[in-house]
Scaffold this active site. Structure first.
Site, mmCIF file in Angstrom:
data_model
loop_
_atom_site.group_PDB
_atom_site.id
_atom_site.type_symbol
_atom_site.label_atom_id
_atom_site.label_comp_id
_atom_site.label_asym_id
_atom_site.label_seq_id
_atom_site.Cartn_x
_atom_site.Cartn_y
_atom_site.Cartn_z
ATOM 1 C CB SER A 1 7.990 -6.824 0.997
ATOM 2 O OG SER A 1 7.658 -8.185 1.051
ATOM 3 C CE LYS B 1 3.418 -4.163 0.423
ATOM 4 N NZ LYS B 1 4.585 -4.754 1.115
ATOM 5 C CB SER C 1 4.490 -8.450 -0.419
ATOM 6 O OG SER C 1 4.928 -7.436 0.486
#
Ligand code: GLN
Length: 515
Positions: free
Chosen positions: A180, A81, A156
């Site tokens: 997330s 990420k 997210s």
């Protein structure tokens, strides 16, 4: 060959690599090819590191050929990420304000991935600074759900979940501040773990809310999540909140998948009303599978959870407004000259940069947090939220006296359509109703697929929560459920559809009716 390798689990790839029947270069290349094929449609990545991934893979192959003893996951590639610092690789946090920033150092977890010999395929898309549940707040455009390209892949960490669900990576790293990792896993039919707070080093994780953030695995199977968790977990002196105690044996728990006699607590406040019917049905069936596997079911009540969302949306913006103050146009990334001011002051450059560099959701939370922390309101808002946080932790302590793990649906609905919640922040925030309590209390949680909801044929997620430092229980229960469901489905859910290589739109599993 290419297609087969991308559809393998990390555990299977690790075995093939160890036996020498495939090379790390072949594995990395297969995933890079898959990305070239499908990522124009899915948009999981903000940055693909072809050269870096292949060079790590070659190094692993060379060392294996030389007879060196390697980590079990050496040569298994991974996506990271974009909120995690990677030396030499752009790290933008999905924000314009960090466009072009290349960190001079690696996050501890990245150092551990590199040490294990895991090629880093690239950096995955995300809502800006991890604020959101859909990736629609990414400054670089949203990622798409491989099950239906008109729908969100969660957020997210929707870049990581969609990369794994579209077979672009067997493994990915996510971060979970309020859900997330778990919510994106739920809506893409994948597995995601939020470890115990302090269980995985936050050094090099660009902070959203420091007291809530945890990095963890995004995978397609429970065993793969345990394997990855063991690579990244454990004490790190570079993070003052890192727990200095051994990580319990996670892989062993996943392999044994033993739930006999285990007390599974259904949290009354996190089921039923407000949850989509098909999600609720799959949840109830999953509980039944655990009973069939020998678990015992109890019902618990956590009354303070009613206030979890409200407390979270005071604590998170407060911490975020403080953490984001460092983006001042002087130290990192973007710098914007204010227009019409010939000799601008530092403050004017800072204001112009923050105005241009931050998106609406980030600005909203900075304003909220600054307000909640202002001297006249500190006690009323931030102080009260901290008290609620304590009550929530107390609720968990009581619940874990009656149950060994707690369960709920991960998210209230399946993947929604783009635009559905974008203009209604409250509707967006409600996605995290079931995931937020774990972050507030620092306990670990996992989301595993529970099946497809009848009304829309989309994946639903099953959440398992355990006491702090008992992450092993997540894997025992998750693996037990996964095995039962795989038996019922005749294979892993994501694998029920044939591989859909080749066409631009056919990027993942096709939807088939639940058996
Ligand atoms: N969706 C939640 C939020 O917007 C969770 C974010 C996260 O876990 N990073 O705050």
């Amino acid at each position: 060959m290419t297609t087969d390798l991308t559809r393998s689990t990390a555990a299977a790839l690790a075995d093939l690599l160890t036996q020498g029947s495939i090379s790390a270069r072949e594995v990395a290349q297969a995933h890079l090819d898959r990305t070239a094929e499908v990522d124009a449609a899915v948009h999981s990545y903000l940055h693909v590191d072809t050269e870096g991934a292949l060079s790590t893979a070659d190094e692993v192959d060379r060392r294996r050929a030389a007879g060196e003893s390697l980590h079990a996951l050496a040569g298994v590639p991974i996506a990271v990420k974009d909120v995690i610092a990677t030396r030499g690789l752009p790290t933008t946090c999905g924000s314009r304000i960090l466009q072009g920033w290349v960190p001079p150092y690696d996050a501890t977890l990245v150092t551990r991935l590199r040490r294990a010999g895991m090629p880093i395929l690239g950096k995955t898309n995300m809502d800006e600074f991890a604020m959101g549940s859909s990736t629609e707040h990414s400054a670089y455009g949203p990622s798409r759900n491989p099950w239906d390209l008109d729908r969100i892949p969660g957020g997210s960490g929707g870049g990581s979940s969609s990369a794994v669900a579209s077979f672009q990576a067997p493994l990915a790293i996510g971060t979970d501040t309020g859900g997330s990792i778990r919510q994106p896993a739920a809506v893409t039919g994948t597995v995601g773990t939020k470890p115990t707070y302090g269980g995985v080093s936050r050094y090099g994780l660009v902070a959203l809310a420091s007291s809530l953030d945890q990095a963890g695995p995004c995978t397609r199977t429970v065993l793969d999540a345990a394997l990855l968790h063991e690579v990244i977990g454990g004490h790190d002196p570079m993070d003052s909140t890192s727990i200095d105690a051994p990580v319990p044996p996670l892989v062993e728990a996943a392999r044994r998948a033993d739930v006999s006699g285990l007390r599974v607590g259904i949290v009354r406040e996190l089921t039923g009303e407000g949850f989509q019917a098909g999600v609720q049905t799959r949840f109830e069936q999953a509980v039944q599978h655990l009973v069939d596997a020998g678990a015992e079911v109890v019902e618990v009540s956590c009354p303070s959870f009613t206030y979890a969302l409200a407390a979270y949306y005071l604590i998170l913006p407060s911490e975020a407004s403080s953490n984001l103050a460092k983006f001042d146009a002087m130290r990192y990334g973007l710098r914007v000259a204010p227009s019409g001011i010939p000799d601008p002051s530092a403050e004017q450059v800072m204001a112009a940069t923050r105005d241009a560099g931050f998106g609406d959701e980030v600005k909203r939370r900075i304003i909220l947090g600054t307000y909640a922390l202002s001297s006249g309101y500190y006690d009323a808002y931030y102080g009260s939220a901290q008290k609620v946080r304590r009550l929530i932790a107390d609720d968990f302590t009581r619940a874990f006296e009656a149950a060994d793990v707690l369960v709920s649906p991960t998210a209230p609905t399946t993947a929604f359509r783009f635009g559905d919640k974008l203009d209604d922040p409250m509707a967006m925030y409600l996605n995290d109703i079931a995931t937020i309590p774990a972050n507030l209390a620092g306990i670990p949680g996992i989301s595993v697929p529970s099946g497809l909801a009848d009304e829309d044929g989309l994946p639903a997620g099953f959440q398992i929560l355990a006491p702090a430092m008992r992450d092993d229980r997540l894997y025992a229960v998750g693996a037990a459920l996964e095995a039962r469901l795989a038996a019922a489905w005749g294979g892993a859910m994501l694998d029920r559809a044939p591989a859909l290589a080749g066409s631009g739109a056919a990027v993942g599993p096709t939807r088939t009716k639940e058996a």
